[in-house]
Design a protein around this motif. Structure first.
Motif, PDB file in Angstrom:
ATOM      1  N   THR A  52       0.848  -1.187   0.000  1.00  0.00           N
ATOM      2  CA  THR A  52       0.000   0.000   0.000  1.00  0.00           C
ATOM      3  C   THR A  52       0.887   1.242   0.000  1.00  0.00           C
ATOM      4  OG1 THR A  52      -0.116   0.055   2.422  1.00  0.00           O
ATOM      5  CG2 THR A  52      -1.817  -1.201   1.276  1.00  0.00           C
ATOM      6  N   ARG A  53       0.268   2.380   0.084  1.00  0.00           N
ATOM      7  CA  ARG A  53       0.998   3.651   0.186  1.00  0.00           C
ATOM      8  C   ARG A  53       0.742   4.256   1.551  1.00  0.00           C
ATOM      9  NH1 ARG A  53       4.969   5.681  -2.800  1.00  0.00           N
ATOM     10  NH2 ARG A  53       4.098   7.786  -2.952  1.00  0.00           N
ATOM     11  N   GLY A  54       1.823   4.812   2.131  1.00  0.00           N
ATOM     12  CA  GLY A  54       1.709   5.541   3.377  1.00  0.00           C
ATOM     13  C   GLY A  54       2.074   6.996   3.137  1.00  0.00           C
ATOM     14  N   SER A  55       1.919   7.795   4.163  1.00  0.00           N
ATOM     15  CA  SER A  55       2.281   9.207   4.033  1.00  0.00           C
ATOM     16  C   SER A  55       3.043   9.675   5.260  1.00  0.00           C
ATOM     17  CB  SER A  55       1.024  10.074   3.840  1.00  0.00           C
ATOM     18  OG  SER A  55       0.228  10.044   5.005  1.00  0.00           O
ATOM     19  N   PHE A  56       3.998  10.537   4.996  1.00  0.00           N
ATOM     20  CA  PHE A  56       4.751  11.207   6.058  1.00  0.00           C
ATOM     21  C   PHE A  56       4.384  12.685   6.005  1.00  0.00           C
ATOM     22  CE2 PHE A  56       8.385  14.041   6.758  1.00  0.00           C
ATOM     23  CZ  PHE A  56       8.670  13.784   8.081  1.00  0.00           C
ATOM     24  N   THR A  57       3.996  13.244   7.149  1.00  0.00           N
ATOM     25  CA  THR A  57       3.640  14.659   7.226  1.00  0.00           C
ATOM     26  C   THR A  57       4.446  15.328   8.331  1.00  0.00           C
ATOM     27  OG1 THR A  57       1.388  14.163   6.500  1.00  0.00           O
ATOM     28  CG2 THR A  57       1.778  16.336   7.478  1.00  0.00           C
ATOM     29  N   ALA A  58       5.082  16.437   7.988  1.00  0.00           N
ATOM     30  CA  ALA A  58       5.792  17.254   8.977  1.00  0.00           C
ATOM     31  C   ALA A  58       4.999  18.540   9.178  1.00  0.00           C
ATOM     32  CB  ALA A  58       7.199  17.563   8.509  1.00  0.00           C
ATOM     33  N   TYR A  59       4.512  18.744  10.386  1.00  0.00           N
ATOM     34  CA  TYR A  59       3.770  19.963  10.736  1.00  0.00           C
ATOM     35  C   TYR A  59       4.742  20.965  11.353  1.00  0.00           C
ATOM     36  CZ  TYR A  59      -0.359  17.009  10.173  1.00  0.00           C
ATOM     37  OH  TYR A  59      -1.331  16.165   9.672  1.00  0.00           O
ATOM     38  N   HIS A  60       4.741  22.183  10.861  1.00  0.00           N
ATOM     39  CA  HIS A  60       5.630  23.237  11.358  1.00  0.00           C
ATOM     40  C   HIS A  60       4.849  24.198  12.243  1.00  0.00           C
ATOM     41  CE1 HIS A  60       8.523  22.603   7.707  1.00  0.00           C
ATOM     42  NE2 HIS A  60       8.502  21.587   8.541  1.00  0.00           N
ATOM     43  N   TYR A  61       5.514  24.659  13.307  1.00  0.00           N
ATOM     44  CA  TYR A  61       4.880  25.521  14.300  1.00  0.00           C
ATOM     45  C   TYR A  61       5.744  26.757  14.546  1.00  0.00           C
ATOM     46  CZ  TYR A  61       2.056  21.376  15.203  1.00  0.00           C
ATOM     47  OH  TYR A  61       1.218  20.298  15.061  1.00  0.00           O
ATOM     48  N   GLY A  62       5.102  27.784  15.066  1.00  0.00           N
ATOM     49  CA  GLY A  62       5.805  29.037  15.325  1.00  0.00           C
ATOM     50  C   GLY A  62       6.394  29.132  16.704  1.00  0.00           C
ATOM     51  N   ARG A  95      13.574  16.260   3.381  1.00  0.00           N
ATOM     52  CA  ARG A  95      12.592  16.551   4.425  1.00  0.00           C
ATOM     53  C   ARG A  95      12.294  15.327   5.295  1.00  0.00           C
ATOM     54  NH1 ARG A  95       8.076  19.059   0.523  1.00  0.00           N
ATOM     55  NH2 ARG A  95       8.661  17.138  -0.561  1.00  0.00           N
ATOM     56  N   LEU A  96      12.662  14.147   4.810  1.00  0.00           N
ATOM     57  CA  LEU A  96      12.456  12.921   5.571  1.00  0.00           C
ATOM     58  C   LEU A  96      13.564  12.662   6.590  1.00  0.00           C
ATOM     59  CD1 LEU A  96      11.272  10.632   2.664  1.00  0.00           C
ATOM     60  CD2 LEU A  96       9.945  11.123   4.716  1.00  0.00           C
ATOM     61  N   GLY A  97      14.572  13.516   6.598  1.00  0.00           N
ATOM     62  CA  GLY A  97      15.670  13.343   7.553  1.00  0.00           C
ATOM     63  C   GLY A  97      16.396  12.030   7.334  1.00  0.00           C
ATOM     64  N   GLU A  98      16.634  11.276   8.411  1.00  0.00           N
ATOM     65  CA  GLU A  98      17.409  10.045   8.310  1.00  0.00           C
ATOM     66  C   GLU A  98      16.694   8.956   7.516  1.00  0.00           C
ATOM     67  OE1 GLU A  98      16.060   8.018  12.568  1.00  0.00           O
ATOM     68  OE2 GLU A  98      18.166   8.454  12.164  1.00  0.00           O
ATOM     69  N   HIS A  99      15.385   9.099   7.293  1.00  0.00           N
ATOM     70  CA  HIS A  99      14.653   8.095   6.524  1.00  0.00           C
ATOM     71  C   HIS A  99      14.737   8.336   5.018  1.00  0.00           C
ATOM     72  CE1 HIS A  99      12.077   7.286  10.315  1.00  0.00           C
ATOM     73  NE2 HIS A  99      12.997   6.340  10.173  1.00  0.00           N
ATOM     74  N   SER A 100      15.328   9.439   4.592  1.00  0.00           N
ATOM     75  CA  SER A 100      15.416   9.757   3.168  1.00  0.00           C
ATOM     76  C   SER A 100      16.137   8.652   2.403  1.00  0.00           C
ATOM     77  CB  SER A 100      16.164  11.083   2.968  1.00  0.00           C
ATOM     78  OG  SER A 100      16.329  11.362   1.593  1.00  0.00           O
TER      79      SER A 100
END
Length: 409
Positions: A291-301, A354-359
Motif C-alpha cells: 500500500t501507500r503511506g504518508s509522512f507529514t511534517a507539521y511546522h509551528y511558530g 525533508r524525511l531526515g534520516e529516513h530519506s
C-alpha cells in the motif's frame, strides 16, 4: 718466558670465552644467538572476542596528554606474531608478545585498534567464525589497558577488553595504581570481584561475562564506545554472564484489527535549524499486498507546537510482512534491553531531505508497541535506520525517537 707466554694466552682465551657467554646459552657446540633485547616483554590478547588483524601499539603513559599517549615504545625483534611499523598485528587468536627496548621504563598505555572479531566470541579465520557467529569489524573502536614495565627478562600480562578499556576511562589520576583501582570497581560491578586486570579473558567467569556483553551488543560495533562509557560511569552492570539493564523494553506486535490504520506521531521537537515541528507517519497494513503511506511534517511558530503554520507531506511504499521476535539485545541505548515481539513492515522512502534520516531508506522495520493496546497515549518504537540487519530485519529499537501510536480498529 714460555710459562709467561702460556699464562698470558690462557688469560686471553678465558676472557674471550667469558665475553662469548654473556649473550648466549651454555652447552652445545654452536655459537650463542645474538639477544634481541635486554628489556622485558608484554604479552596479552586483543579480546572483543579474539580479534584477528588488530594492531597493538605501546606508548609511554602520559596522564597530561589528551589521549594519555606519550612517546611510542616500538616493538623489538622477537615480538610476535608480526611487527608492523613498531606495532604488533595479531593473528586469529588475538594474542601478542611485545619485546620491549631496554630503554623502556615506568608505565605503558597499550592500545589495540582495527581487526575483526566474532559476535559469539569464537575465532575468525579471515572468512568465517568457528561457531557460526557473525564477523564484526572493530572499525574506529579501540581497546586499551595500562601496565608497568617489567624488569629485564621478565614478562607482564596486559590483555585488552572492554572492561580494561572502561577502567582506563574511569581512572582519575591515571597510573598503574589508579588503573588497577578503577578496574577493581568495574570488575565488582559485573560480579567479578577479586579478578585482576591481567586475568585471562578467554576463560572462567571473566570470559562468561565478556560473552554476555557481546550478546547484549549483538553483531554491531557502533555501540562499543557507548558500552565502554556506560561501564566506566557505572550505569551498566551485570553478573553471572548477564547484563543488568536499567530497563527492558517489551515490544508487542500489532493485532490484525489494529493494522487497519496506523499513525505514528513523533512529539513536538525543535530541529537543528530551529524549526519547531511534529512528524506523523500514517499507513495501512493489510496482509498480502503493498500500500501507500504518508509522512507529514507539521511546522509551528513556537516550541510548544501550538497551532501549525505550515506542513509538508511525502508518500512512501508500505508492505506488511508479519511479526517477528525482537532480538534480546541492547536497544540504541546500551543501558536498556529489548525483548518481546513486533510487527514487521517494509518501508520504502523516496530520496527527500525533508524525511531526515529516513530519506532514501528501503528496509524492513520493526514496529513495536510497548503498551497493552493502542490508545491515546500508547507508545511505540521503530527500528533504528542504522541498526544491524538480522533475519532480514533492522534489529535494534531506536530509543531516541519514541512515537505515540494511534490504531483505528
Amino acid at each position: 718466558m714460555t710459562n709467561n707466554f702460556f699464562g698470558t694466552l690462557c688469560a686471553v682465551v678465558a676472557a674471550a670465552l667469558s665475553l662469548a657467554g654473556c649473550g648466549g646459552s651454555s652447552g652445545g657446540g654452536g655459537p650463542s644467538p645474538t639477544p634481541t633485547s635486554s628489556g622485558g616483554s608484554i604479552t596479552g590478547q586483543a579480546f572483543k572476542g579474539p580479534t584477528r588483524g588488530a594492531t597493538v601499539c605501546l606508548y609511554a603513559l602520559d596522564p597530561a596528554a589528551p589521549d594519555r599517549k606519550g612517546a611510542a615504545v616500538p616493538a623489538q625483534p622477537g615480538s610476535l606474531p608480526t611487527i608492523d611499523n613498531g606495532c604488533i598485528v595479531t593473528g586469529g587468536d588475538g594474542q601478542f608478545r611485545v619485546q620491549l627496548p631496554d630503554t623502556a621504563t615506568g608505565e605503558l598505555l597499550v592500545e589495540s585498534t582495527g581487526g575483526t572479531y566474532c559476535s559469539d566470541e569464537s575465532t575468525f579465520d579471515g572468512t568465517s567464525c568457528a561457531h557460526g557467529g557473525a564477523p564484526v569489524p572493530m572499525g574506529s573502536n579501540a581497546l586499551r589497558t595500562v601496565v608497568s614495565v617489567p624488569g629485564s627478562g621478565r614478562t607482564a600480562s596486559a590483555p585488552l577488553t572492554v572492561l580494561t578499556t572502561a577502567a582506563v576511562g574511569a581512572a582519575g589520576a591515571l597510573g598503574a595504581a589508579g588503573f588497577n583501582t578503577a578496574y577493581a570497581t568495574v570488575a565488582s560491578n559485573f560480579g567479578l570481584a577479586g579478578t585482576a586486570a591481567n586475568a585471562d579473558p578467554a576463560s572462567g567467569a571473566l570470559n562468561n561475562m565478556l560473552r554476555g556483553l557481546s550478546r547484549h551488543l549483538g553483531a554491531d560495533n557502533r555501540l562499543i564506545a557507548s558500552l565502554v562509557e556506560r561501564i566506566a560511569d557505572g550505569t551498566l552492570t551485570g553478573g553471572h554472564g548477564e547484563i543488568t539493564p536499567v530497563e527492558t523494553v517489551i515490544g508487542r506486535a500489532l493485532l490484525s484489527d489494529e493494522r487497519r490504520q496506523v499513525m505514528l506521531a513523533l512529539a513536538c521537537f525543535t530541529d537543528a535549524d530551529g524549526i519547531h515541528q511534529e512528524h506523523v507517519y500514517s499507513m495501512f497494513l493489510p496482509e498480502g499486498r503493498a500500500t501507500r503511506g504518508s509522512f507529514t511534517a507539521y511546522h509551528y511558530g513556537d516550541a510548544a507546537c501550538d497551532g501549525p503554520i505550515g506542513q509538508i507531506s511525502v508518500g512512501f511504499d508500505v508492505e506488511y510482512l508479519g511479526s517477528v521476535d525482537v532480538p534480546r539485545q541492547a536497544t540504541t541505548d546500551v543501558r536498556k534491553a529489548q525483548a518481546g515481539n513486533a510487527s514487521v513492515a517494509r518501508l520504502a522512502f523516496p530520496i527527500d531531505s525533508r524525511l531526515g534520516e529516513h530519506s532514501g531508506v528501503d528496509a524492513n522495520f520493526m514496529i513495536a508497541r510497548i503498551d497493552d493496546a493502542c490508545h491515546s497515549n500508547a507508545k511505540a518504537y521503530l527500528s533504528a535506520v542504522d541498526s544491524p540487519v538480522q533475519g532480514g530485519v533492522l534489529s535494534r529499537l531506536d530509543m531516541s525517537q519514541p512515537y505515540t501510536i494511534y490504531c483505528e480498529n
